[in-house]
Design a protein around this motif. Structure first.
Motif, PDB file in Angstrom:
ATOM      1  N   SER A  11       0.843  -1.199   0.000  1.00  0.00           N
ATOM      2  CA  SER A  11       0.000   0.000   0.000  1.00  0.00           C
ATOM      3  C   SER A  11       0.876   1.245   0.000  1.00  0.00           C
ATOM      4  O   SER A  11       1.853   1.314   0.736  1.00  0.00           O
ATOM      5  CB  SER A  11      -0.910   0.009   1.227  1.00  0.00           C
ATOM      6  OG  SER A  11      -1.856  -1.018   1.139  1.00  0.00           O
ATOM      7  N   LEU A  23      -1.321   7.471 -12.716  1.00  0.00           N
ATOM      8  CA  LEU A  23      -1.182   6.369 -11.781  1.00  0.00           C
ATOM      9  C   LEU A  23      -0.033   5.445 -12.155  1.00  0.00           C
ATOM     10  O   LEU A  23       0.778   5.079 -11.298  1.00  0.00           O
ATOM     11  CB  LEU A  23      -2.496   5.570 -11.711  1.00  0.00           C
ATOM     12  CG  LEU A  23      -2.486   4.321 -10.836  1.00  0.00           C
ATOM     13  CD1 LEU A  23      -2.148   4.673  -9.386  1.00  0.00           C
ATOM     14  CD2 LEU A  23      -3.805   3.592 -10.943  1.00  0.00           C
ATOM     15  N   VAL A  48      -4.620  -3.482  -8.872  1.00  0.00           N
ATOM     16  CA  VAL A  48      -4.451  -2.212  -8.170  1.00  0.00           C
ATOM     17  C   VAL A  48      -5.825  -1.736  -7.708  1.00  0.00           C
ATOM     18  O   VAL A  48      -6.785  -1.738  -8.481  1.00  0.00           O
ATOM     19  CB  VAL A  48      -3.792  -1.145  -9.070  1.00  0.00           C
ATOM     20  CG1 VAL A  48      -3.671   0.194  -8.346  1.00  0.00           C
ATOM     21  CG2 VAL A  48      -2.412  -1.620  -9.527  1.00  0.00           C
ATOM     22  N   SER A  49      -5.896  -1.330  -6.438  1.00  0.00           N
ATOM     23  CA  SER A  49      -7.164  -0.838  -5.908  1.00  0.00           C
ATOM     24  C   SER A  49      -6.948   0.428  -5.090  1.00  0.00           C
ATOM     25  O   SER A  49      -5.842   0.724  -4.647  1.00  0.00           O
ATOM     26  CB  SER A  49      -7.846  -1.902  -5.055  1.00  0.00           C
ATOM     27  OG  SER A  49      -7.046  -2.223  -3.931  1.00  0.00           O
ATOM     28  N   MET A  50      -8.033   1.167  -4.927  1.00  0.00           N
ATOM     29  CA  MET A  50      -8.045   2.377  -4.105  1.00  0.00           C
ATOM     30  C   MET A  50      -9.358   2.364  -3.338  1.00  0.00           C
ATOM     31  O   MET A  50     -10.428   2.213  -3.947  1.00  0.00           O
ATOM     32  CB  MET A  50      -7.953   3.641  -4.969  1.00  0.00           C
ATOM     33  CG  MET A  50      -8.037   4.923  -4.160  1.00  0.00           C
ATOM     34  SD  MET A  50      -8.087   6.405  -5.179  1.00  0.00           S
ATOM     35  CE  MET A  50      -9.616   6.202  -6.074  1.00  0.00           C
ATOM     36  N   VAL A  55      -8.899  -0.238  -9.624  1.00  0.00           N
ATOM     37  CA  VAL A  55      -8.604   0.865 -10.543  1.00  0.00           C
ATOM     38  C   VAL A  55      -8.120   0.225 -11.845  1.00  0.00           C
ATOM     39  O   VAL A  55      -7.179  -0.560 -11.834  1.00  0.00           O
ATOM     40  CB  VAL A  55      -7.507   1.791  -9.969  1.00  0.00           C
ATOM     41  CG1 VAL A  55      -7.203   2.918 -10.939  1.00  0.00           C
ATOM     42  CG2 VAL A  55      -7.911   2.335  -8.615  1.00  0.00           C
ATOM     43  N   VAL A  62      -3.573  10.835 -10.021  1.00  0.00           N
ATOM     44  CA  VAL A  62      -3.664  10.623  -8.574  1.00  0.00           C
ATOM     45  C   VAL A  62      -3.842  11.950  -7.841  1.00  0.00           C
ATOM     46  O   VAL A  62      -3.428  13.006  -8.322  1.00  0.00           O
ATOM     47  CB  VAL A  62      -2.423   9.875  -8.043  1.00  0.00           C
ATOM     48  CG1 VAL A  62      -2.288   8.516  -8.711  1.00  0.00           C
ATOM     49  CG2 VAL A  62      -1.151  10.682  -8.225  1.00  0.00           C
ATOM     50  N   GLU A  66      -4.597   9.997  -1.528  1.00  0.00           N
ATOM     51  CA  GLU A  66      -5.176   8.738  -1.967  1.00  0.00           C
ATOM     52  C   GLU A  66      -4.209   7.600  -1.656  1.00  0.00           C
ATOM     53  O   GLU A  66      -3.005   7.736  -1.763  1.00  0.00           O
ATOM     54  CB  GLU A  66      -5.454   8.761  -3.484  1.00  0.00           C
ATOM     55  CG  GLU A  66      -6.616   9.637  -3.858  1.00  0.00           C
ATOM     56  CD  GLU A  66      -6.901   9.656  -5.330  1.00  0.00           C
ATOM     57  OE1 GLU A  66      -8.072   9.815  -5.690  1.00  0.00           O
ATOM     58  OE2 GLU A  66      -5.946   9.554  -6.143  1.00  0.00           O
ATOM     59  N   ARG A  67      -4.784   6.460  -1.254  1.00  0.00           N
ATOM     60  CA  ARG A  67      -3.988   5.288  -0.903  1.00  0.00           C
ATOM     61  C   ARG A  67      -4.304   4.167  -1.890  1.00  0.00           C
ATOM     62  O   ARG A  67      -5.459   3.788  -2.051  1.00  0.00           O
ATOM     63  CB  ARG A  67      -4.294   4.856   0.512  1.00  0.00           C
ATOM     64  CG  ARG A  67      -3.450   3.718   1.022  1.00  0.00           C
ATOM     65  CD  ARG A  67      -3.710   3.510   2.518  1.00  0.00           C
ATOM     66  NE  ARG A  67      -2.824   2.537   3.078  1.00  0.00           N
ATOM     67  CZ  ARG A  67      -1.591   2.787   3.490  1.00  0.00           C
ATOM     68  NH1 ARG A  67      -1.096   4.006   3.396  1.00  0.00           N
ATOM     69  NH2 ARG A  67      -0.825   1.837   3.994  1.00  0.00           N
ATOM     70  N   PHE A  68      -3.272   3.662  -2.544  1.00  0.00           N
ATOM     71  CA  PHE A  68      -3.420   2.589  -3.528  1.00  0.00           C
ATOM     72  C   PHE A  68      -2.793   1.318  -2.978  1.00  0.00           C
ATOM     73  O   PHE A  68      -1.758   1.363  -2.318  1.00  0.00           O
ATOM     74  CB  PHE A  68      -2.752   2.982  -4.843  1.00  0.00           C
ATOM     75  CG  PHE A  68      -3.442   4.124  -5.541  1.00  0.00           C
ATOM     76  CD1 PHE A  68      -4.466   3.885  -6.436  1.00  0.00           C
ATOM     77  CD2 PHE A  68      -3.084   5.431  -5.272  1.00  0.00           C
ATOM     78  CE1 PHE A  68      -5.116   4.939  -7.058  1.00  0.00           C
ATOM     79  CE2 PHE A  68      -3.727   6.492  -5.882  1.00  0.00           C
ATOM     80  CZ  PHE A  68      -4.746   6.243  -6.785  1.00  0.00           C
ATOM     81  N   THR A  69      -3.431   0.195  -3.291  1.00  0.00           N
ATOM     82  CA  THR A  69      -2.915  -1.104  -2.883  1.00  0.00           C
ATOM     83  C   THR A  69      -2.653  -1.931  -4.112  1.00  0.00           C
ATOM     84  O   THR A  69      -3.503  -2.039  -5.014  1.00  0.00           O
ATOM     85  CB  THR A  69      -3.921  -1.832  -1.968  1.00  0.00           C
ATOM     86  OG1 THR A  69      -4.169  -1.005  -0.817  1.00  0.00           O
ATOM     87  CG2 THR A  69      -3.370  -3.174  -1.499  1.00  0.00           C
TER      88      THR A  69
END
Length: 71
Positions: A11, A23, A48-50, A55, A62, A66-69
């Motif tokens: 993350s 992104l 990839v998710s937010m 996403v 971005v 925002e936090r992306f995993t």
């Protein structure tokens, strides 16, 4: 004999100065082990998710905080 595959995730949170970056470019700069084209493939493969949502747009811009995993 088979061994369980450990699934890991990473993350990352967007810092203020990084806001507005694509992104795929942002992730490739944050994860130097992966090329931008590999990041694009992972995005296309729904890795990839937010905020719990996948996403699928590598060109997404971005926003700060925002936090992306990546999983």
């Amino acid at each position: 004999m088979s061994y369980p595959i450990e699934k890991t995730s990473l993350s990352l949170t967007v810092a203020g100065p990084e806001a507005g970056m694509r992104l795929d470019k942002w992730l490739s700069e944050r994860i130097s082990e992966l090329s931008r084209s590999r990041i694009q493939a992972l995005i296309a493969d729904q890795c990839v998710s937010m905020a719990g949502r996948t996403v699928n747009d590598a060109s997404y811009r971005v926003k700060s905080g925002e936090r992306f995993t990546l999983s």
